[in-house]
Motif scaffolding. Sequence first.
Motif, PDB file in Angstrom:
ATOM      1  N   HIS A 174       0.709  -1.180  -0.016  1.00  0.00           N
ATOM      2  CA  HIS A 174      -0.043  -0.025   0.020  1.00  0.00           C
ATOM      3  C   HIS A 174       0.944   1.376   0.059  1.00  0.00           C
ATOM      4  N   ALA A 175       0.610   2.077  -0.667  1.00  0.00           N
ATOM      5  CA  ALA A 175       1.391   3.493  -1.040  1.00  0.00           C
ATOM      6  C   ALA A 175       0.341   4.511  -0.496  1.00  0.00           C
ATOM      7  N   VAL A 176       0.666   5.533   0.392  1.00  0.00           N
ATOM      8  CA  VAL A 176      -0.157   6.476   0.646  1.00  0.00           C
ATOM      9  C   VAL A 176       0.184   7.857   0.013  1.00  0.00           C
ATOM     10  N   VAL A 177      -0.524   8.525  -0.596  1.00  0.00           N
ATOM     11  CA  VAL A 177      -0.081   9.813  -1.261  1.00  0.00           C
ATOM     12  C   VAL A 177      -0.800  10.799  -0.628  1.00  0.00           C
ATOM     13  N   ARG A 239      -1.188  -1.408   7.368  1.00  0.00           N
ATOM     14  CA  ARG A 239      -0.674  -0.108   7.423  1.00  0.00           C
ATOM     15  C   ARG A 239       0.165   0.144   6.005  1.00  0.00           C
ATOM     16  N   ALA A 240       0.767   1.270   5.866  1.00  0.00           N
ATOM     17  CA  ALA A 240       1.473   1.652   4.700  1.00  0.00           C
ATOM     18  C   ALA A 240       2.702   1.013   4.809  1.00  0.00           C
ATOM     19  N   ASP A 241       3.137   0.608   3.505  1.00  0.00           N
ATOM     20  CA  ASP A 241       4.533   0.502   3.093  1.00  0.00           C
ATOM     21  C   ASP A 241       5.397   1.555   2.716  1.00  0.00           C
ATOM     22  N   VAL A 242       4.648   2.515   2.061  1.00  0.00           N
ATOM     23  CA  VAL A 242       5.266   3.694   1.736  1.00  0.00           C
ATOM     24  C   VAL A 242       4.275   4.923   1.887  1.00  0.00           C
ATOM     25  N   VAL A 243       4.844   6.167   2.526  1.00  0.00           N
ATOM     26  CA  VAL A 243       4.254   7.250   2.337  1.00  0.00           C
ATOM     27  C   VAL A 243       4.864   8.530   1.681  1.00  0.00           C
ATOM     28  N   LEU A 244       4.404   8.892   0.526  1.00  0.00           N
ATOM     29  CA  LEU A 244       4.845  10.052   0.093  1.00  0.00           C
ATOM     30  C   LEU A 244       4.028  11.397   0.393  1.00  0.00           C
ATOM     31  N   LYS A 261       4.403   1.332   8.974  1.00  0.00           N
ATOM     32  CA  LYS A 261       4.538  -0.102   9.538  1.00  0.00           C
ATOM     33  C   LYS A 261       6.149  -0.255   9.678  1.00  0.00           C
ATOM     34  N   VAL A 262       6.629  -1.429   9.978  1.00  0.00           N
ATOM     35  CA  VAL A 262       7.978  -1.627  10.368  1.00  0.00           C
ATOM     36  C   VAL A 262       8.547  -1.670   9.143  1.00  0.00           C
ATOM     37  N   GLY A 263       9.884  -0.802   8.930  1.00  0.00           N
ATOM     38  CA  GLY A 263      10.608  -1.158   7.750  1.00  0.00           C
ATOM     39  C   GLY A 263      10.167  -0.202   6.523  1.00  0.00           C
ATOM     40  N   MET A 264       9.051   0.508   6.806  1.00  0.00           N
ATOM     41  CA  MET A 264       8.523   1.244   5.442  1.00  0.00           C
ATOM     42  C   MET A 264       9.341   2.625   5.133  1.00  0.00           C
ATOM     43  N   ASP A 265       9.071   3.371   4.205  1.00  0.00           N
ATOM     44  CA  ASP A 265       9.566   4.567   3.816  1.00  0.00           C
ATOM     45  C   ASP A 265       8.503   5.942   3.738  1.00  0.00           C
ATOM     46  N   LEU A 266       9.040   6.558   4.635  1.00  0.00           N
ATOM     47  CA  LEU A 266       7.978   7.933   4.871  1.00  0.00           C
ATOM     48  C   LEU A 266       8.902   8.906   4.028  1.00  0.00           C
ATOM     49  N   VAL A 267       8.707   9.420   2.578  1.00  0.00           N
ATOM     50  CA  VAL A 267       9.295  10.616   1.958  1.00  0.00           C
ATOM     51  C   VAL A 267       8.650  11.806   2.253  1.00  0.00           C
ATOM     52  N   VAL A 268       9.234  12.701   2.580  1.00  0.00           N
ATOM     53  CA  VAL A 268       8.781  14.186   2.528  1.00  0.00           C
ATOM     54  C   VAL A 268       9.200  14.982   1.327  1.00  0.00           C
ATOM     55  N   VAL A 269       8.278  15.378   0.647  1.00  0.00           N
ATOM     56  CA  VAL A 269       8.613  15.954  -0.859  1.00  0.00           C
ATOM     57  C   VAL A 269       8.234  17.333  -0.741  1.00  0.00           C
ATOM     58  N   GLY A 270       6.955  17.655   0.185  1.00  0.00           N
ATOM     59  CA  GLY A 270       6.653  18.919   0.028  1.00  0.00           C
ATOM     60  C   GLY A 270       7.382  19.836   0.663  1.00  0.00           C
TER      61      GLY A 270
END
Length: 344
Positions: A174-177, A239-244, A261-270
Amino acid sequence: MRALQLKSFQSDPEVVDLPEPEPGPGQVVIKVGGAGACHSDLHVMREFAEGMAPWGPPFVLGHEAAGWDHRLGSGVKGLEPGEPVAVYGLLGCGHCKPCAAGAENLCVHGMEGPPGIGFGVDGAMAEYLLITDPRRLVPIGGLDPADVAPLTDAGLTPYRVVKRVQPKLTPGSHAVVIGAGGLGHLATQILGALTPATVIAVDTRESALALAREVGAAATVQAGENAAAEIIDATGGARADVVLDFVGSAPTIALGAAVAKVGMDLVVVGAAAGQFTWNFYALPYEVSLTTSFWGTLPELHEVIALARQGRIKAHVQRFGLEDAMHAYELMEQGQLSGRAVIVP
């Protein structure tokens, strides 16, 4: 030629008459077919002050650009007048190792001068634009330059992010945008083109969520008190595997952390400059909280290839040069759908 020029920081730009640029040896002048309007333009207009950066006004706005080759300087090879092209807007030093690889977004000297067109040097909100290095021009075939212009940032930036997190987005992921506007609606399409992930889009505006559903989001969530619970529910509790995060405010970063979730990527672009208080237990184990900035020239070629295959397309609202400030006002009010494009 007519152009939208910022004369001083903390002021509105003005439509002015400027001389048409002349190409020197190895340079190209393009006739602008579209220039994207971006939130970073508002930051420069409203928040910058003299001395904050090693560059400043006056300059023409517009770092997202596409158009047609118009006049070629001596020594330019491989281009023809009238050929439609997109413009890679970053201006690195050209000599460091990242620049040599086409990664001018990571230029070692990138903070020492104007980072790109529309920031300290004249940009694309004009009838014509001078390109000092034709290497930065990417052929777009039969695509409309007004549709392509946003792809040079609003498309390129999420494309780079998605490529970086691709290993996490396996079947069933799951990817959250967060933020389904200019960048977010393209991120949703890029996720669909490059990964099997289920995309969940989050925004404060129902119109943005409707656009996200239209371009491929499997679920949408209205930002607010219940957003984290609704996102987790949309993942079936996984839960999310990636949040952009294409906003980057304190509440949106906190929302990304809440669904991690454990081991996921949370990338802040804004670039909203939100803060997040970190300690060893602030996030699940081995979560990567990081940033991402624009993209590389080779990646822009890949973005344009996706567009030419019909797999991504910017949703644009077009404005004339004289209506550019109205476009920025709508942007500030959250009333734009997709990306505003100025057509000189």
